[in-house]
Design a protein around this motif. Structure first.
Motif, PDB file in Angstrom:
ATOM      1  N   ASP A  46      -7.661  16.064  -5.835  1.00 13.78           N
ATOM      2  CA  ASP A  46      -8.130  15.522  -4.558  1.00 13.78           C
ATOM      3  C   ASP A  46      -9.624  15.714  -4.350  1.00 13.78           C
ATOM      4  O   ASP A  46     -10.228  15.041  -3.508  1.00 13.78           O
ATOM      5  CB  ASP A  46      -7.382  16.192  -3.395  1.00 13.78           C
ATOM      6  N   LEU A  98       1.873   9.659  -3.507  1.00 11.32           N
ATOM      7  CA  LEU A  98       1.573   9.735  -2.079  1.00 11.32           C
ATOM      8  C   LEU A  98       0.088   9.992  -1.847  1.00 11.32           C
ATOM      9  O   LEU A  98      -0.544   9.385  -0.960  1.00 11.32           O
ATOM     10  CB  LEU A  98       2.411  10.839  -1.429  1.00 11.32           C
ATOM     11  N   ARG A 102      -2.597   7.440   0.011  1.00 12.57           N
ATOM     12  CA  ARG A 102      -3.405   7.878   1.159  1.00 12.57           C
ATOM     13  C   ARG A 102      -4.886   7.641   0.909  1.00 12.57           C
ATOM     14  O   ARG A 102      -5.610   7.103   1.764  1.00 12.57           O
ATOM     15  CB  ARG A 102      -3.133   9.371   1.415  1.00 12.57           C
ATOM     16  N   ARG A 103      -5.355   8.004  -0.290  1.00 13.00           N
ATOM     17  CA  ARG A 103      -6.777   7.851  -0.604  1.00 13.00           C
ATOM     18  C   ARG A 103      -7.164   6.380  -0.752  1.00 13.00           C
ATOM     19  O   ARG A 103      -8.252   5.964  -0.369  1.00 13.00           O
ATOM     20  CB  ARG A 103      -7.100   8.618  -1.887  1.00 13.00           C
ATOM     21  N   ARG A 105      -5.750   3.831   0.806  1.00  6.61           N
ATOM     22  CA  ARG A 105      -5.829   3.255   2.159  1.00  6.61           C
ATOM     23  C   ARG A 105      -7.151   3.605   2.818  1.00  6.61           C
ATOM     24  O   ARG A 105      -7.817   2.757   3.416  1.00  6.61           O
ATOM     25  CB  ARG A 105      -4.677   3.763   3.018  1.00  6.61           C
ATOM     26  N   ALA A 106      -7.540   4.885   2.708  1.00  6.05           N
ATOM     27  CA  ALA A 106      -8.794   5.329   3.324  1.00  6.05           C
ATOM     28  C   ALA A 106      -9.984   4.616   2.683  1.00  6.05           C
ATOM     29  O   ALA A 106     -10.915   4.179   3.377  1.00  6.05           O
ATOM     30  CB  ALA A 106      -8.934   6.844   3.181  1.00  6.05           C
ATOM     31  N   TRP A 130       3.703   3.448   2.824  1.00  4.99           N
ATOM     32  CA  TRP A 130       2.504   4.048   2.230  1.00  4.99           C
ATOM     33  C   TRP A 130       1.338   3.063   2.213  1.00  4.99           C
ATOM     34  O   TRP A 130       0.189   3.478   2.145  1.00  4.99           O
ATOM     35  CB  TRP A 130       2.781   4.485   0.789  1.00  4.99           C
TER      36      TRP A 130
END
Length: 423
Positions: A46, A98, A102-103, A105-106, A130
């Motif tokens: 991450d 997951l 998330r990353r 989308r951001a 998601w």
């Protein structure tokens, strides 16, 4: 779905856009094609900036120091980012998938909205929630007309007789048409059919039949079809046994690719089980890569099966073997603990379903999964049971009345779920 052509279509689009033979929204885009499996370790970190992942991907194609160029094209809204194989990041926990969702989308909300992002996946390997805000498209099945066009293109004028015979078979057998609506299945059948006498008909009734015939043809006929006359160093059974063990190892350890060193180590460990010596590992690997094509180099020093579906088929053979051994001693669960522990792992879905098909009408696997479903009823297990019934050939022998009740219950619940989703 498996073999629908996700990688073929996305990589073809990347090439045609890069060659400026295709425009999107009326302008030329800069495509960045990213096979996600090659960046699995990086994606798990991450702390790595998301744009750094794109730069790393470009570096694999020899584009070093792409940071400023990429920033400029992203700012101008001129990038097409293709992330291929989201399903290949699947594991027991789903954490990597997951985190990437998330990353991604951001990142998509932080860049110029005129950039385009494409993510490919098998349909059951992600949760729609998601990717809220993304449009979902599905590759459609091939029509009969498209199947025949593919067959003509595969054989060409030189082998028109083979094409005519195969097209006749497809037209007159509806079940075979249904099997060949996926490009991979169709390509495999064309390959197997082309290795035979044109007068001999190839009538596959199930997916596992197609895989079995293709694997046999690759091992025994591929060299001959290329005009290579040689004496194999290993028997077909020896090759199949070792490849099955490698595939099952990969399934257990959630690996779809192997370094050369790791692959040689696996070959060494399994060769004694087929009566060969460990020092023959390099000869074995060379034989499989150069003379069967079942394993190939994927790039960056990594090796894997010709297609993921072959990996899944070989692993399914081990699942079938373990289950039949367990049935013979009337104690199934200990031998099936690996599969039972991974029923909700997307990497195991296809191998388990294919194992049901390989068992050719036997009901033990479906019955075992049904017992698990009764303990914890849920849509995921119900879908897996449906896939097993699809791949199994359960009408070929008389069934116990109790099993017929199980089968009817599974099918009726699947219809009920489908109706609810439509509503």
């Amino acid at each position: 779905d498996p073999g629908a052509g996700k990688t073929t279509v996305s990589s073809y689009c990347s090439c045609t856009i890069a060659d400026r033979r295709m425009k999107l929204c009326g302008k030329h885009y800069f495509p960045v094609y990213i096979p996600l499996r090659s960046l699995k370790t990086l994606l798990a970190d991450d702390s790595q900036p998301f744009q750094g992942i794109l730069e790393r991907a470009l570096g694999q194609y020899g584009f070093q120091g792409s940071q400023k160029y990429l920033e400029r094209r992203l700012a101008a809204g001129e990038c097409l980012l293709i992330f291929d194989g989201f399903d290949e990041l699947a594991d027991k926990t789903g954490d990597i998938q997951l985190a990437l969702a998330r990353r991604l989308r951001a990142f998509s909300t932080s860049i110029n909205p005129e950039n385009r992002i494409l993510l490919t996946s098998r349909p059951h390997s992600y949760e729609p929630a998601w990717f809220a805000g993304f449009q979902v498209f599905e590759l459609t099945d091939l029509t009969l007309e498209q199947i025949e066009k593919f067959v003509d293109g595969w054989f060409g004028k030189a082998k028109e007789q083979w094409a005519t015979a195969l097209k006749k078979t497809v037209r007159t057998h509806e079940r075979i048409q249904l099997l060949l609506t996926k490009p991979l299945m169709l390509a495999i059948v064309c390959f197997v059919h082309g290795a035979r006498d044109p007068g001999k008909t190839f009538l596959p009734n199930r997916r596992v039949d197609i895989y079995e015939r293709c694997v046999h043809a690759l091992i025994t006929d591929w060299d001959h079809s290329r005009g290579i006359d040689r004496q194999p160093s290993f028997t077909a059974d020896q090759i199949l046994t070792v490849l099955q063990e490698i595939a099952y190892y990969g399934l257990l350890h959630e690996k779809l690719e192997y370094s050369e060193r790791e692959l040689l180590g696996l070959v060494r460990s399994y060769l004694p089980s087929v009566g060969r010596q460990q020092y023959e590992a390099e000869v074995f690997l060379d034989e499989v890569i150069e003379h069967t094509g079942i394993i190939k180099e994927k790039g960056d020093g990594l090796y894997g099966f010709l297609h993921r579906t072959f990996h899944e088929y070989f692993a399914a053979k081990i699942i079938e073997r373990k289950l039949l051994q367990a049935v013979s001693i009337k104690d199934i669960r200990p031998s099936m603990r690996d599969a039972l522990a991974n029923l909700y792992n997307p990497l195991w879905t296809e191998p388990v379903a294919l194992a049901a098909g390989i068992m050719r009408g036997r009901t033990e696997l479906v019955t075992l999964l049904y017992e698990e479903y009764r303990q914890t009823p849920n849509d995921e297990m119900l879908r897996l049971l449906g896939m097993c019934l699809r791949d199994a050939d359960l009408e070929v022998r008389d069934k116990d009345p109790d099993f017929l009740l199980i089968q009817d219950e599974i099918l009726s619940k699947l219809v009920m779920v489908a109706d609810l989703k439509k509503a």
